[in-house]
Design an enzyme around this catalytic site. Structure first.
Site, mmCIF file in Angstrom:
data_model
loop_
_atom_site.group_PDB
_atom_site.id
_atom_site.type_symbol
_atom_site.label_atom_id
_atom_site.label_comp_id
_atom_site.label_asym_id
_atom_site.label_seq_id
_atom_site.Cartn_x
_atom_site.Cartn_y
_atom_site.Cartn_z
ATOM 1 N N ASN A 131 -3.287 -8.646 2.182
ATOM 2 C CA ASN A 131 -4.430 -7.729 2.090
ATOM 3 C C ASN A 131 -5.789 -8.422 1.985
ATOM 4 O OD1 ASN A 131 -2.811 -5.489 2.406
ATOM 5 N ND2 ASN A 131 -2.280 -5.456 0.242
ATOM 6 N N PRO A 153 -5.202 -1.451 6.805
ATOM 7 C CA PRO A 153 -6.422 -0.825 7.313
ATOM 8 C C PRO A 153 -7.181 0.024 6.286
ATOM 9 C CG PRO A 153 -4.607 -0.412 8.792
ATOM 10 C CD PRO A 153 -4.024 -1.083 7.585
ATOM 11 N N SER A 154 -6.539 0.332 5.153
ATOM 12 C CA SER A 154 -7.301 1.059 4.122
ATOM 13 C C SER A 154 -8.468 0.186 3.635
ATOM 14 C CB SER A 154 -6.404 1.443 2.949
ATOM 15 O OG SER A 154 -5.858 0.285 2.383
ATOM 16 N N SER A 236 6.652 -3.360 -0.514
ATOM 17 C CA SER A 236 5.262 -3.817 -0.585
ATOM 18 C C SER A 236 5.079 -4.960 0.430
ATOM 19 C CB SER A 236 4.943 -4.316 -1.988
ATOM 20 O OG SER A 236 5.586 -5.555 -2.221
ATOM 21 N N HIS A 291 5.193 1.910 -4.148
ATOM 22 C CA HIS A 291 6.316 0.979 -3.999
ATOM 23 C C HIS A 291 7.112 1.005 -5.299
ATOM 24 C CE1 HIS A 291 3.957 -0.543 -0.724
ATOM 25 N NE2 HIS A 291 2.966 -0.878 -1.527
HETATM 26 N N1 CTP Z 1 1.843 -8.074 -6.261
HETATM 27 C C1 CTP Z 1 2.562 -8.384 -7.423
HETATM 28 N N2 CTP Z 1 2.000 -8.140 -8.649
HETATM 29 C C2 CTP Z 1 0.772 -7.616 -8.759
HETATM 30 C C3 CTP Z 1 0.036 -7.307 -7.592
HETATM 31 C C4 CTP Z 1 0.607 -7.539 -6.359
HETATM 32 O O1 CTP Z 1 3.690 -8.843 -7.333
HETATM 33 N N3 CTP Z 1 0.250 -7.425 -9.994
HETATM 34 C C5 CTP Z 1 2.410 -8.407 -4.921
HETATM 35 C C6 CTP Z 1 3.060 -7.226 -4.210
HETATM 36 O O2 CTP Z 1 4.205 -7.677 -3.519
HETATM 37 C C7 CTP Z 1 2.000 -6.779 -3.210
HETATM 38 C C8 CTP Z 1 1.250 -8.067 -2.910
HETATM 39 O O3 CTP Z 1 1.331 -8.847 -4.095
HETATM 40 O O4 CTP Z 1 2.505 -6.271 -2.002
HETATM 41 C C9 CTP Z 1 -0.180 -7.828 -2.523
HETATM 42 O O5 CTP Z 1 -0.841 -7.097 -3.546
HETATM 43 P P1 CTP Z 1 -1.740 -5.834 -3.272
HETATM 44 O O6 CTP Z 1 -2.805 -6.194 -2.305
HETATM 45 O O7 CTP Z 1 -2.127 -5.250 -4.565
HETATM 46 O O8 CTP Z 1 -0.694 -4.851 -2.553
HETATM 47 P P2 CTP Z 1 -0.771 -3.259 -2.528
HETATM 48 O O9 CTP Z 1 -2.154 -2.790 -2.786
HETATM 49 O O10 CTP Z 1 0.280 -2.705 -3.370
HETATM 50 O O11 CTP Z 1 -0.545 -2.936 -1.045
HETATM 51 P P3 CTP Z 1 0.664 -3.106 -0.078
HETATM 52 O O12 CTP Z 1 1.076 -1.706 0.240
HETATM 53 O O13 CTP Z 1 0.027 -3.815 1.066
HETATM 54 O O14 CTP Z 1 1.758 -3.904 -0.690
#
Ligand code: CTP
Length: 317
Positions: A131, A153-154, A236, A291
């Site tokens: 991301n 894309p968000s 995720s 997730h």
């Molecule tokens: N992650 C984690 N612990 C956190 C934050 C994130 O393990 N406190 C991991 C997750 O596997 C996540 C990735 O790091 O997919 C990327 O984080 P983030 O950008 O926050 O993902 P999301 O917003 O949940 O979006 P996505 O749907 O792309 O996973």
């Protein structure tokens, strides 16, 4: 392993006891186990098919003119995107993901802050990032190398005002210059962002990296693979990339994965949800609505204990 994991699993979702036990398990001596890695690869390969490595990115070969690419989310207003001539000429001719020796996969948890793992992360031959996590000023802890960076894309909405103004697009391009390799757009999750994705595909005029689009079937097949094994929500990005890495890298190292509000035995008692912003950590929402990171984490720990991946949750030397 499954007996130990079941006992940990029995603890309340976000309890400090649970994170304490995870931490203890992850501190044990670790060695990579080639037999288990091969077994896991065989398992994924059997489910996802022989073309697995050729459909990761939408390309001219796997998506000829007129192909209907299916949006992955049920909430998507439209079901399919039909490959047009203009789209077709802007996607890569052919993409194939080859084998790599050592990979780092970087999750976005605040646990990485203060870890000093940047150098070790960059020693990998291939680095996955999620991301469009910012690179400076976090290089000491999170490294600076990037070979594949996901772009949900968000982010067009959250950081670039839906690309409404020209200056928003210019800023977006400017920010992307920090990455190398691929920017991997998750453009086929819903039809809601296809306009921004197409505009990006048409006007991505920077030389530092290439903007590519994730193939929806690849993600969907993955989702089904894990659904069959009890993960009832969409994987995720970090979890998805870890699977991808296991399939293609001899050694997979994970950093920044810690979807919990507790950090036992650490100076950072409550790690921020992200290492680069002040997004509020809503454990309940994250784990129920989008997730099941809690369950994903338990799977990752099992993969670590089986020597299939190595998770890093502490400081690096
Ligand atoms: N992650 C984690 N612990 C956190 C934050 C994130 O393990 N406190 C991991 C997750 O596997 C996540 C990735 O790091 O997919 C990327 O984080 P983030 O950008 O926050 O993902 P999301 O917003 O949940 O979006 P996505 O749907 O792309 O996973």
């Amino acid at each position: 392993i499954s007996m130990v994991m079941n006992r940990i699993w029995a603890f309340r979702e976000n309890s400090a006891e649970k994170t304490f036990l995870y931490k203890k398990l992850l501190q044990e001596k670790h060695t990579f186990n080639k037999t288990n890695i091969d077994l896991f690869r065989k398992d994924i390969g059997a489910d996802l098919g022989r073309n697995f490595s050729k459909v990761f990115i939408v390309d001219q070969q796997n998506s000829p003119l007129g192909t209907k690419l299916r949006y992955n989310l049920k909430s998507s207003k439209k079901k399919y995107f039909t490959v047009t001539e203009d789209f077709h000429k802007r996607i890569p001719k052919r993409s194939k993901f080859g084998n790599v020796r050592r990979c780092s996969v970087i999750g976005n948890s605040g646990i990485i802050l203060g870890s000093n793992c940047g150098k070790e992360i960059d020693e990998a031959d291939f680095v996955f990032r999620c991301n469009a996590a910012p690179i400076p000023p976090f290089t000491a802890d999170a490294g600076k190398k990037s070979n594949l960076t996901s772009f949900n894309p968000s982010i067009f909405t959250n950081r670039y005002n839906h690309l409404k103004k020209e200056e928003n697009f210019t800023q977006f391009l400017e920010d992307m210059r920090v990455y190398n390799g691929y920017i991997w757009g998750a453009c086929f999750s819903t039809s809601g962002y296809i306009k921004e994705c197409l505009r990006t595909l048409q006007n991505y005029n920077i030389t530092e990296n290439v903007f590519v689009i994730g193939h929806p079937d690849h993600f969907r097949n993955h989702m089904i693979f894990w659904e069959k094994r009890g993960l009832s929500k969409r994987p995720s990005t970090g979890f998805y990339f870890t699977n991808m890495a296991i399939y293609h890298c001899d050694e997979v190292h994970l950093y920044g994965f810690w979807p919990f509000p507790h950090m036992v035995d650490s100076t950072i008692k409550k790690p921020p949800y992200h290492y680069f912003d002040d997004m509020k950590f809503d454990f309940e929402i994250k784990n129920r609505d989008v997730h099941i990171m809690d369950m994903e984490f338990s799977i990752l720990v099992q993969l670590h204990l089986l020597g299939i991946i190595k998770m890093h949750i502490g400081e690096c030397d």
